[in-house]
Enzyme design. Structure first.
Site, mmCIF file in Angstrom:
data_model
loop_
_atom_site.group_PDB
_atom_site.id
_atom_site.type_symbol
_atom_site.label_atom_id
_atom_site.label_comp_id
_atom_site.label_asym_id
_atom_site.label_seq_id
_atom_site.Cartn_x
_atom_site.Cartn_y
_atom_site.Cartn_z
ATOM 1 C CG HIS A 52 -1.881 -1.060 1.380
ATOM 2 N ND1 HIS A 52 -2.157 -1.687 2.567
ATOM 3 C CD2 HIS A 52 -2.668 -1.653 0.453
ATOM 4 C CE1 HIS A 52 -3.087 -2.610 2.374
ATOM 5 N NE2 HIS A 52 -3.410 -2.623 1.101
ATOM 6 C CE LYS B 263 -13.689 -7.068 3.868
ATOM 7 N NZ LYS B 263 -12.641 -6.511 3.001
ATOM 8 N NE ARG C 56 -2.605 -7.236 -4.677
ATOM 9 C CZ ARG C 56 -3.415 -7.175 -3.640
ATOM 10 N NH1 ARG C 56 -2.976 -7.520 -2.457
ATOM 11 N NH2 ARG C 56 -4.654 -6.794 -3.779
ATOM 12 C CB SER D 192 -4.545 -6.554 4.436
ATOM 13 O OG SER D 192 -4.204 -5.253 4.025
HETATM 14 P P1 ADP Z 1 -5.527 -5.944 0.289
HETATM 15 O O1 ADP Z 1 -6.512 -6.243 1.393
HETATM 16 O O2 ADP Z 1 -5.636 -6.893 -0.858
HETATM 17 O O3 ADP Z 1 -4.134 -5.741 0.750
HETATM 18 P P2 ADP Z 1 -6.788 -3.291 -0.084
HETATM 19 O O4 ADP Z 1 -8.199 -3.407 -0.496
HETATM 20 O O5 ADP Z 1 -6.545 -2.772 1.282
HETATM 21 O O6 ADP Z 1 -6.007 -4.613 -0.375
HETATM 22 O O7 ADP Z 1 -5.969 -2.457 -1.170
HETATM 23 C C1 ADP Z 1 -5.933 -1.104 -1.359
HETATM 24 C C2 ADP Z 1 -5.210 -0.811 -2.666
HETATM 25 O O8 ADP Z 1 -3.846 -1.213 -2.609
HETATM 26 C C3 ADP Z 1 -5.781 -1.548 -3.882
HETATM 27 O O9 ADP Z 1 -5.665 -0.718 -5.012
HETATM 28 C C4 ADP Z 1 -4.863 -2.735 -4.031
HETATM 29 O O10 ADP Z 1 -4.855 -3.215 -5.362
HETATM 30 C C5 ADP Z 1 -3.543 -2.111 -3.654
HETATM 31 N N1 ADP Z 1 -2.584 -3.095 -3.159
HETATM 32 C C6 ADP Z 1 -2.697 -3.883 -2.075
HETATM 33 N N2 ADP Z 1 -1.597 -4.644 -1.906
HETATM 34 C C7 ADP Z 1 -0.757 -4.305 -2.921
HETATM 35 C C8 ADP Z 1 0.550 -4.748 -3.320
HETATM 36 N N3 ADP Z 1 1.202 -5.687 -2.641
HETATM 37 N N4 ADP Z 1 1.094 -4.193 -4.419
HETATM 38 C C9 ADP Z 1 0.400 -3.259 -5.119
HETATM 39 N N5 ADP Z 1 -0.815 -2.805 -4.808
HETATM 40 C C10 ADP Z 1 -1.392 -3.316 -3.719
#
Ligand code: ADP
Length: 160
Positions: free
Chosen positions: A18, A42, A91, A129
Site C-alpha cells: 500500500h 464486512k 498485483r 493485508s
Molecule cells: P488488500 O486487502 O488486498 O491488501 P486493499 O483493499 O486494502 O487490499 O488495497 C488497497 C489498494 O492497494 C488496492 O488498489 C490494491 O490493489 C492495492 N494493493 C494492495 N496490496 C498491494 C501490493 N502488494 N502491491 C500493489 N498494490 C497493492
C-alpha cells in the site's frame, strides 16, 4: 488546476505494498486522498479509526496525502473530494477482472473520474493485508511486510 487522486482500500492493516502505491501516487498528483473503506457488511481485524491511525503513521512523511474514511460508493466519494482520478495497485492477473469491472462501473457512475492502475513492485506481488494477518496470527515474522513504524501496533492488534 489541482489534480486530486483517491486511493481506496480496506487497509486492514496497511502493508508495504500500500505504502509503495500511495507514495508513487503522491508524486503523480498534487493531492492524494487515501480512502479507508468501512463496509458495514464486512468484518475487519482493525477498526476504521485504527486503520486510519496506522496509515497516518506509516505515511507521515508524505505531505500531500490525507486519510479519510468512506462507506458508500467510491464514485460518490471521489466527487465529494473533487478527485478526477482513482489510483489502484495491480498485483497479478487475478486482480484484473475485478478491477476492470470496478473501473467501468465507476466510470458509468461518475464519468468525470479516470481509474489509473499502477503495477506492484515485484517484491510486493504476493503481499496483501490477509497475508499479513495470517502470518502474524501464527506468530510469523511480518517485519518485511509492513512499515517499521507500525510493526508493533499491528503485531499487538493481531494477538488474540
Ligand atoms: P488488500 O486487502 O488486498 O491488501 P486493499 O483493499 O486494502 O487490499 O488495497 C488497497 C489498494 O492497494 C488496492 O488498489 C490494491 O490493489 C492495492 N494493493 C494492495 N496490496 C498491494 C501490493 N502488494 N502491491 C500493489 N498494490 C497493492
Amino acid at each position: 488546476m489541482m489534480r486530486t487522486a483517491i486511493c481506496p482500500g480496506s487497509f486492514d492493516p496497511v502493508t508495504l505494498g500500500h505504502v509503495d502505491i500511495i507514495t508513487r501516487a503522491s508524486k503523480m498528483f498534487d493531492r492524494v486522498i487515501v480512502a479507508v473503506l468501512e463496509n458495514s457488511a464486512k468484518k475487519y481485524a482493525f477498526t476504521k479509526e485504527k486503520r486510519m491511525k496506522l496509515l497516518n503513521k506509516a505515511l507521515a512523511e508524505i505531505p500531500n496525502i490525507e486519510v479519510i474514511t468512506f462507506d458508500g460508493l467510491l464514485a460518490d466519494c471521489a466527487k465529494r473530494f473533487d478527485a478526477a482520478f482513482i489510483v489502484k495497485g495491480l498485483r497479478a492477473v487475478s486482480d484484473f477482472d475485478y478491477e476492470f469491472q470496478m473501473a467501468l462501473i465507476n466510470k458509468k457512475l461518475n464519468p468525470e473520474v479516470e481509474t489509473v492502475f499502477l503495477t506492484t513492485k515485484s517484491e510486493y506481488m504476493y503481499l496483501s493485508s490477509s497475508v499479513v494477518r495470517e502470518v502474524a496470527r501464527h506468530n510469523g515474522d511480518i517485519s518485511q511486510f509492513v512499515p517499521e513504524v507500525v510493526l508493533k501496533d499491528i503485531e499487538d492488534g493481531l494477538k488474540d
